[in-house]
Design a protein around this motif. Structure first.
Motif, PDB file in Angstrom:
ATOM      1  N   THR A 180      41.961  29.736  25.827  1.00 27.37           N
ATOM      2  CA  THR A 180      41.117  30.414  26.515  1.00 27.37           C
ATOM      3  C   THR A 180      40.588  29.727  27.751  1.00 27.37           C
TER       4      THR A 180
ATOM      5  N   PRO B 146      40.182  44.777  29.045  1.00 29.84           N
ATOM      6  CA  PRO B 146      39.686  43.256  29.217  1.00 29.84           C
ATOM      7  C   PRO B 146      39.812  42.915  30.837  1.00 29.84           C
ATOM      8  N   VAL B 147      40.115  43.409  31.793  1.00 32.69           N
ATOM      9  CA  VAL B 147      40.080  43.013  33.158  1.00 32.69           C
ATOM     10  C   VAL B 147      39.072  43.838  33.884  1.00 32.69           C
TER      11      VAL B 147
ATOM     12  N   GLN C 225      34.346  37.427  28.822  1.00 38.20           N
ATOM     13  CA  GLN C 225      35.323  38.014  28.360  1.00 38.20           C
ATOM     14  C   GLN C 225      36.081  37.215  27.700  1.00 38.20           C
ATOM     15  N   TRP C 226      36.662  35.964  28.359  1.00 36.54           N
ATOM     16  CA  TRP C 226      37.398  34.991  27.602  1.00 36.54           C
ATOM     17  C   TRP C 226      36.879  34.521  26.300  1.00 36.54           C
TER      18      TRP C 226
ATOM     19  N   GLU D  40      40.503  36.042  38.207  1.00 36.72           N
ATOM     20  CA  GLU D  40      40.154  36.169  36.874  1.00 36.72           C
ATOM     21  C   GLU D  40      41.266  37.148  36.241  1.00 36.72           C
ATOM     22  N   ARG D  41      41.780  38.269  36.811  1.00 38.24           N
ATOM     23  CA  ARG D  41      42.548  39.093  36.207  1.00 38.24           C
ATOM     24  C   ARG D  41      43.976  38.284  36.088  1.00 38.24           C
TER      25      ARG D  41
ATOM     26  N   GLY E 197      34.042  37.003  33.897  1.00 36.64           N
ATOM     27  CA  GLY E 197      35.400  36.771  33.423  1.00 36.64           C
ATOM     28  C   GLY E 197      35.297  35.852  32.371  1.00 36.64           C
TER      29      GLY E 197
ATOM     30  N   THR F  52      43.584  36.107  33.038  1.00 34.15           N
ATOM     31  CA  THR F  52      43.589  36.932  31.939  1.00 34.15           C
ATOM     32  C   THR F  52      44.931  37.522  31.461  1.00 34.15           C
TER      33      THR F  52
END
Length: 272
Positions: free
Chosen positions: A135, A174-175, A154-155, A182-183, A151, A186
């Motif tokens: 991650t 998740p995005v 989420q990670w 960040e997207r 972000g 991910t």
């Protein structure tokens, strides 16, 4: 849908009814070992409900959900987790006052006996170290989760799933709310995770889908509308009608929901 030998997940004739409304209406859905599968569809299509059934949160009215040949219907949520199924929710769930490494260690501890949890851990386990590395949270190991960016949180949640060593990961949008950078990070993370896990991703962002998806399943009104590659799905006239029709309805109703409008607008643009 054709039967597949050795499938990791097989959903057959699934139906979910809420107060007379059929949220899921006879879904057949198969995912092979090692797939990175994207699940899309307009709001209300049944995507999250399907994930809720797989993870034991919602009981179906009919049908079966087999994970490595074992039916999950009727099993408790914690039993399904122990069988190797993990999920994230639309809103990240982390312990803000604990550090990154403590969150990961707590997630990994579910396989340890209760008496061992009272002991102070020395060092970092292999599972936690691997989750931090994949991650990219190594440098933030000692930071409280509450100070992380959206972000990064989420990670961390994805890392907490990985630390549990599941065979199937279910990720719900998740995005959502992430920056472009960040997207992208991910997307690369999901691609890396899929080398060792099977991953199902619910997503609205069609640009993200175009960049990272290989197999896509489209749900509409509780049924599988179509399934295939990104290009096949984008070219499907039924998908175009569903997304373009929904975009017109929302525009006419003056719906200003940021996520829904942006998602439908991007979808309509993508499938023209």
């Amino acid at each position: 849908m054709t039967e597949h030998d050795g499938a990791l997940l097989e959903v057959r004739d699934l139906a979910v009814v809420f107060d007379g409304f059929r949220a899921i209406d006879g879904i057949d859905f198969t995912v092979q070992h090692g797939e990175l599968r994207f699940l899309i569809g307009p709001n209300g299509a049944g995507k999250t409900t399907l994930i809720d059934v797989i993870t034991g949160l919602t009981k179906p009215a009919a049908g079966s959900v087999r994970f490595e040949g074992i039916d999950l219907v009727g099993r408790k949520e914690h039993e399904i987790v122990r069988m190797g199924v993990g999920r994230t929710f639309q809103t990240s769930v982390v312990f803000e006052k604990l550090t990154v490494v403590e969150n990961l260690d707590l997630a990994a501890s579910f396989r340890r006996p209760l008496w061992s949890l009272a002991r102070r851990r020395r060092g970092v386990s292999d599972a936690v170290a691997a989750a931090m590395e994949i991650t990219g949270l190594d440098a933030l190991a000692g930071r409280p989760a509450g100070v992380l960016s959206h972000g990064q949180r989420q990670w961390l949640e994805i890392g907490m799933l990985i630390a549990q060593r599941p065979r199937l990961l279910l990720l719900d949008e998740p995005v959502a709310g992430m920056s472009a950078d960040e997207r992208s990070r991910t997307g690369l993370l999901l691609t890396e995770i899929a080398k060792d896990h099977t991953v199902i991703v619910i997503e609205h962002d069609m640009e993200f889908l175009r960049r990272y998806a290989s197999v896509v399943t489209v749900l509409h009104e509780g049924k599988v509308l179509t399934e295939g590659s990104v290009d096949e799905v984008r070219a499907d006239p039924h998908v175009q009608e569903v997304y373009l029709g929904r975009a017109r309805e929302e525009a006419g109703a003056g719906d200003h929901d940021a996520r829904g409008t942006a998602a439908v607008g991007t979808s309509a643009g993508e499938v023209k």
